[in-house]
Scaffold this active site. Sequence first.
Site, PDB file in Angstrom:
ATOM      1  N   SER A 122     100.063  78.822 -44.105  1.00 58.75           N
ATOM      2  CA  SER A 122      98.607  78.655 -44.066  1.00 58.75           C
ATOM      3  C   SER A 122      98.139  77.517 -44.949  1.00 58.75           C
ATOM      4  CB  SER A 122      97.931  79.923 -44.593  1.00 58.75           C
ATOM      5  OG  SER A 122      98.168  81.015 -43.758  1.00 58.75           O
ATOM      6  N   HIS A 143     100.860  75.874 -37.159  1.00 61.24           N
ATOM      7  CA  HIS A 143      99.964  76.860 -37.770  1.00 61.24           C
ATOM      8  C   HIS A 143      99.100  77.527 -36.707  1.00 61.24           C
ATOM      9  CE1 HIS A 143      96.457  77.757 -40.731  1.00 61.24           C
ATOM     10  NE2 HIS A 143      97.260  78.783 -40.618  1.00 61.24           N
ATOM     11  N   GLU A 155      97.364  74.245 -35.364  1.00 61.14           N
ATOM     12  CA  GLU A 155      97.349  73.038 -36.197  1.00 61.14           C
ATOM     13  C   GLU A 155      98.794  72.581 -36.351  1.00 61.14           C
ATOM     14  OE1 GLU A 155      95.425  74.430 -39.894  1.00 61.14           O
ATOM     15  OE2 GLU A 155      94.121  72.689 -39.816  1.00 61.14           O
ATOM     16  N   ASN A 193      92.006  75.930 -43.120  1.00 60.81           N
ATOM     17  CA  ASN A 193      91.949  76.818 -44.288  1.00 60.81           C
ATOM     18  C   ASN A 193      91.326  76.165 -45.506  1.00 60.81           C
ATOM     19  OD1 ASN A 193      92.826  79.180 -43.172  1.00 60.81           O
ATOM     20  ND2 ASN A 193      94.987  78.714 -43.487  1.00 60.81           N
TER      21      ASN A 193
HETATM   22  N1  CAA Z   1      95.626  90.817 -28.386  1.00 65.54           N
HETATM   23  C1  CAA Z   1      95.135  90.503 -27.170  1.00 65.54           C
HETATM   24  N2  CAA Z   1      93.827  90.344 -26.921  1.00 65.54           N
HETATM   25  C2  CAA Z   1      92.967  90.553 -27.953  1.00 65.54           C
HETATM   26  C3  CAA Z   1      93.399  90.890 -29.247  1.00 65.54           C
HETATM   27  C4  CAA Z   1      94.794  91.026 -29.441  1.00 65.54           C
HETATM   28  N3  CAA Z   1      95.321  91.328 -30.640  1.00 65.54           N
HETATM   29  N4  CAA Z   1      92.322  91.013 -30.047  1.00 65.54           N
HETATM   30  C5  CAA Z   1      91.251  90.752 -29.289  1.00 65.54           C
HETATM   31  N5  CAA Z   1      91.637  90.482 -28.024  1.00 65.54           N
HETATM   32  C6  CAA Z   1      90.789  90.080 -26.901  1.00 65.54           C
HETATM   33  C7  CAA Z   1      89.999  91.216 -26.313  1.00 65.54           C
HETATM   34  O1  CAA Z   1      90.721  91.889 -25.283  1.00 65.54           O
HETATM   35  C8  CAA Z   1      88.769  90.504 -25.754  1.00 65.54           C
HETATM   36  O2  CAA Z   1      89.087  89.863 -24.530  1.00 65.54           O
HETATM   37  P1  CAA Z   1      87.969  89.628 -23.371  1.00 65.54           P
HETATM   38  O3  CAA Z   1      86.823  88.892 -24.006  1.00 65.54           O
HETATM   39  O4  CAA Z   1      88.681  88.816 -22.338  1.00 65.54           O
HETATM   40  O5  CAA Z   1      87.603  91.016 -22.933  1.00 65.54           O
HETATM   41  C9  CAA Z   1      88.530  89.391 -26.759  1.00 65.54           C
HETATM   42  O6  CAA Z   1      89.796  89.170 -27.412  1.00 65.54           O
HETATM   43  C10 CAA Z   1      87.481  89.771 -27.775  1.00 65.54           C
HETATM   44  O7  CAA Z   1      87.916  90.977 -28.426  1.00 65.54           O
HETATM   45  P2  CAA Z   1      86.949  92.234 -28.734  1.00 65.54           P
HETATM   46  O8  CAA Z   1      85.889  92.355 -27.673  1.00 65.54           O
HETATM   47  O9  CAA Z   1      87.806  93.421 -29.028  1.00 65.54           O
HETATM   48  O10 CAA Z   1      86.302  91.892 -30.120  1.00 65.54           O
HETATM   49  P3  CAA Z   1      85.381  90.714 -30.538  1.00 65.54           P
HETATM   50  O11 CAA Z   1      84.580  90.166 -29.439  1.00 65.54           O
HETATM   51  O12 CAA Z   1      84.727  91.257 -31.743  1.00 65.54           O
HETATM   52  O13 CAA Z   1      86.413  89.580 -30.965  1.00 65.54           O
HETATM   53  C11 CAA Z   1      87.837  88.476 -32.467  1.00 65.54           C
HETATM   54  C12 CAA Z   1      87.420  89.817 -31.894  1.00 65.54           C
HETATM   55  C13 CAA Z   1      88.515  87.643 -31.393  1.00 65.54           C
HETATM   56  C14 CAA Z   1      88.821  88.773 -33.590  1.00 65.54           C
HETATM   57  C15 CAA Z   1      86.551  87.737 -32.991  1.00 65.54           C
HETATM   58  O14 CAA Z   1      85.841  88.581 -33.853  1.00 65.54           O
HETATM   59  C16 CAA Z   1      86.879  86.452 -33.703  1.00 65.54           C
HETATM   60  O15 CAA Z   1      87.084  85.405 -33.093  1.00 65.54           O
HETATM   61  N6  CAA Z   1      86.872  86.514 -35.050  1.00 65.54           N
HETATM   62  C17 CAA Z   1      87.211  85.338 -35.886  1.00 65.54           C
HETATM   63  C18 CAA Z   1      88.699  85.184 -35.924  1.00 65.54           C
HETATM   64  C19 CAA Z   1      89.097  84.025 -36.771  1.00 65.54           C
HETATM   65  O16 CAA Z   1      88.300  83.286 -37.345  1.00 65.54           O
HETATM   66  N7  CAA Z   1      90.407  83.845 -36.880  1.00 65.54           N
HETATM   67  C20 CAA Z   1      90.988  82.809 -37.709  1.00 65.54           C
HETATM   68  C21 CAA Z   1      91.407  83.415 -39.020  1.00 65.54           C
HETATM   69  S1  CAA Z   1      92.065  82.193 -40.112  1.00 65.54           S
HETATM   70  C22 CAA Z   1      93.670  82.081 -39.675  1.00 65.54           C
HETATM   71  O17 CAA Z   1      94.166  82.745 -38.817  1.00 65.54           O
HETATM   72  C23 CAA Z   1      94.472  81.058 -40.414  1.00 65.54           C
HETATM   73  C24 CAA Z   1      95.127  81.480 -41.658  1.00 65.54           C
HETATM   74  O18 CAA Z   1      96.085  80.781 -42.026  1.00 65.54           O
HETATM   75  C25 CAA Z   1      94.683  82.604 -42.477  1.00 65.54           C
HETATM   76  P1  NAD Z   2     102.594  89.834 -43.038  1.00 62.58           P
HETATM   77  O1  NAD Z   2     102.671  90.334 -44.439  1.00 62.58           O
HETATM   78  O2  NAD Z   2     101.714  90.556 -42.065  1.00 62.58           O
HETATM   79  O3  NAD Z   2     104.049  89.773 -42.380  1.00 62.58           O
HETATM   80  C1  NAD Z   2     105.136  89.120 -42.981  1.00 62.58           C
HETATM   81  C2  NAD Z   2     106.386  89.727 -42.383  1.00 62.58           C
HETATM   82  O4  NAD Z   2     107.506  88.951 -42.858  1.00 62.58           O
HETATM   83  C3  NAD Z   2     106.638  91.171 -42.809  1.00 62.58           C
HETATM   84  O5  NAD Z   2     106.894  91.963 -41.665  1.00 62.58           O
HETATM   85  C4  NAD Z   2     107.861  91.083 -43.729  1.00 62.58           C
HETATM   86  O6  NAD Z   2     108.708  92.213 -43.634  1.00 62.58           O
HETATM   87  C5  NAD Z   2     108.550  89.849 -43.179  1.00 62.58           C
HETATM   88  N1  NAD Z   2     109.437  89.172 -44.138  1.00 62.58           N
HETATM   89  C6  NAD Z   2     109.220  88.950 -45.456  1.00 62.58           C
HETATM   90  N2  NAD Z   2     110.257  88.268 -45.989  1.00 62.58           N
HETATM   91  C7  NAD Z   2     111.141  88.061 -44.966  1.00 62.58           C
HETATM   92  C8  NAD Z   2     112.400  87.439 -44.869  1.00 62.58           C
HETATM   93  N3  NAD Z   2     112.982  86.875 -45.925  1.00 62.58           N
HETATM   94  N4  NAD Z   2     113.014  87.418 -43.660  1.00 62.58           N
HETATM   95  C9  NAD Z   2     112.455  87.991 -42.571  1.00 62.58           C
HETATM   96  N5  NAD Z   2     111.248  88.600 -42.603  1.00 62.58           N
HETATM   97  C10 NAD Z   2     110.611  88.640 -43.789  1.00 62.58           C
HETATM   98  O7  NAD Z   2     102.181  88.294 -43.158  1.00 62.58           O
HETATM   99  P2  NAD Z   2     101.387  87.396 -42.105  1.00 62.58           P
HETATM  100  O8  NAD Z   2      99.927  87.607 -42.313  1.00 62.58           O
HETATM  101  O9  NAD Z   2     102.000  87.560 -40.766  1.00 62.58           O
HETATM  102  O10 NAD Z   2     101.711  85.947 -42.686  1.00 62.58           O
HETATM  103  C11 NAD Z   2     102.923  85.293 -42.418  1.00 62.58           C
HETATM  104  C12 NAD Z   2     102.729  83.806 -42.616  1.00 62.58           C
HETATM  105  O11 NAD Z   2     101.720  83.339 -41.694  1.00 62.58           O
HETATM  106  C13 NAD Z   2     102.245  83.399 -44.008  1.00 62.58           C
HETATM  107  O12 NAD Z   2     102.784  82.157 -44.340  1.00 62.58           O
HETATM  108  C14 NAD Z   2     100.725  83.298 -43.808  1.00 62.58           C
HETATM  109  O13 NAD Z   2     100.119  82.460 -44.754  1.00 62.58           O
HETATM  110  C15 NAD Z   2     100.678  82.705 -42.413  1.00 62.58           C
HETATM  111  N6  NAD Z   2      99.434  82.922 -41.661  1.00 62.58           N
HETATM  112  C16 NAD Z   2      98.769  84.113 -41.773  1.00 62.58           C
HETATM  113  C17 NAD Z   2      97.610  84.291 -41.039  1.00 62.58           C
HETATM  114  C18 NAD Z   2      96.850  85.581 -41.095  1.00 62.58           C
HETATM  115  O14 NAD Z   2      95.692  85.624 -40.632  1.00 62.58           O
HETATM  116  N7  NAD Z   2      97.420  86.668 -41.611  1.00 62.58           N
HETATM  117  C19 NAD Z   2      97.144  83.274 -40.185  1.00 62.58           C
HETATM  118  C20 NAD Z   2      97.881  82.082 -40.083  1.00 62.58           C
HETATM  119  C21 NAD Z   2      99.020  81.916 -40.841  1.00 62.58           C
END
Ligand code: CAA
Ligand code: NAD
Length: 286
Positions: A122, A143, A155, A193
């Site tokens: 991330s 990503h 990404e 991010n």
């Molecule tokens: N698998 C398959 N389909 C899924 C799903 C899953 N796990 N989760 C949701 N869906 C589908 C649903 O079936 C639905 O499909 P249709 O519109 O075709 O019916 C659609 O996605 C919307 O789902 P819901 O109606 O259940 O719920 P919602 O409208 O509240 O949407 C959400 C849920 C898609 C999560 C929405 O709230 C959203 O976009 N949230 C923001 C998510 C976001 O910003 N993600 C990025 C996080 S940052 C990151 O990931 C990077 C990092 O490194 C941390």
């Molecule tokens: P998570 O904690 O849900 O899952 C991590 C998994 O990796 C666990 O099942 C754990 O058992 C396994 N694991 C740990 N060490 C391991 C090893 N040495 N070998 C094999 N498996 C191992 O974490 P996550 O949220 O899926 O995040 C995973 C990566 O993806 C991180 O780098 C995170 O920053 C990135 N990421 C997370 C998100 C998010 O929304 N959670 C979105 C984008 C990217």
Amino acid sequence: MTMTDLRNIGVIGAGTMGNGIAQTCALAGFPVVLQDLSDAALDRARKTMEGSLARLVKKATLTEAQAADTLARITMTTTLDLMADRDIVIEAIVEKLEVKAAILGKLDAICRADAVLASNTSSISLTQLAAASAHPGRVIGMHFFNPVPVMQLVEIIRALQTTDAVAEAVTALTHAIGKTPRVSKDSYGFIVNRLLAPQINEAINCVYEGLATPEDIDSMMKLGANHPMGPLALGDLIGLDVVLNIMETLYDGFDDPKYRPSPLLKQMVSAGYLGRKAGKGFAEYP
Ligand code: CAA
Ligand code: NAD
């Protein structure tokens, strides 16, 4: 094999992201090996994928047979041996430089020298990760976003060392699995991010300062900024441990106090209130 033909895919880590990446690749027809440390982790991943595919079957996007074929294309394992014949391995384990670097070292010993090693990190510098591999030119950031089956963007982050051939092959694979690639240079947190994590952190500071309830902060951002979910619900979806790791990478990497992790974020992680995956974060998830 040419670099443009990445077909056999490996995914390491079957958690929040790994199972979504495996499902997405398998749904697009690619054979996947999904590895995690324990059978329990793989069982959880299988259940999550079954639930996610069932949603698609329910709304008639997929037939029962296609859902079953998708799962059948995923081989689950607790060892890294099956990564030996993979064209690309996508690592999705904990967001810690030293843990990811150790896996890259192990993969160097197991994978073909021309296999691509992608990280779903991330925020961590791809250039630092690539330096941990004996073949740094094959390391790249791929990503994905959570929930992977739904979010369109991948990404693609080029380490300083990444070759053009690897970047092109990973861009082609991203299109082939139905996602939209956007390429950026390497920097802590990349683009999304760098913008998103400080917003979640700041929302947590608003809770810490007692300005409003988590529910009200979330509804303000939904009603006032048209976000699909509020920043605290998003932090719970991502995992608060992951958010903290991202903030620490930004804070340490840029050496800039504007990225200081919220004290409340640290406390939530210490308490084990990690969000959805733990059943409790800023909301409860029974
Ligand atoms: N698998 C398959 N389909 C899924 C799903 C899953 N796990 N989760 C949701 N869906 C589908 C649903 O079936 C639905 O499909 P249709 O519109 O075709 O019916 C659609 O996605 C919307 O789902 P819901 O109606 O259940 O719920 P919602 O409208 O509240 O949407 C959400 C849920 C898609 C999560 C929405 O709230 C959203 O976009 N949230 C923001 C998510 C976001 O910003 N993600 C990025 C996080 S940052 C990151 O990931 C990077 C990092 O490194 C941390
Ligand atoms: P998570 O904690 O849900 O899952 C991590 C998994 O990796 C666990 O099942 C754990 O058992 C396994 N694991 C740990 N060490 C391991 C090893 N040495 N070998 C094999 N498996 C191992 O974490 P996550 O949220 O899926 O995040 C995973 C990566 O993806 C991180 O780098 C995170 O920053 C990135 N990421 C997370 C998100 C998010 O929304 N959670 C979105 C984008 C990217």
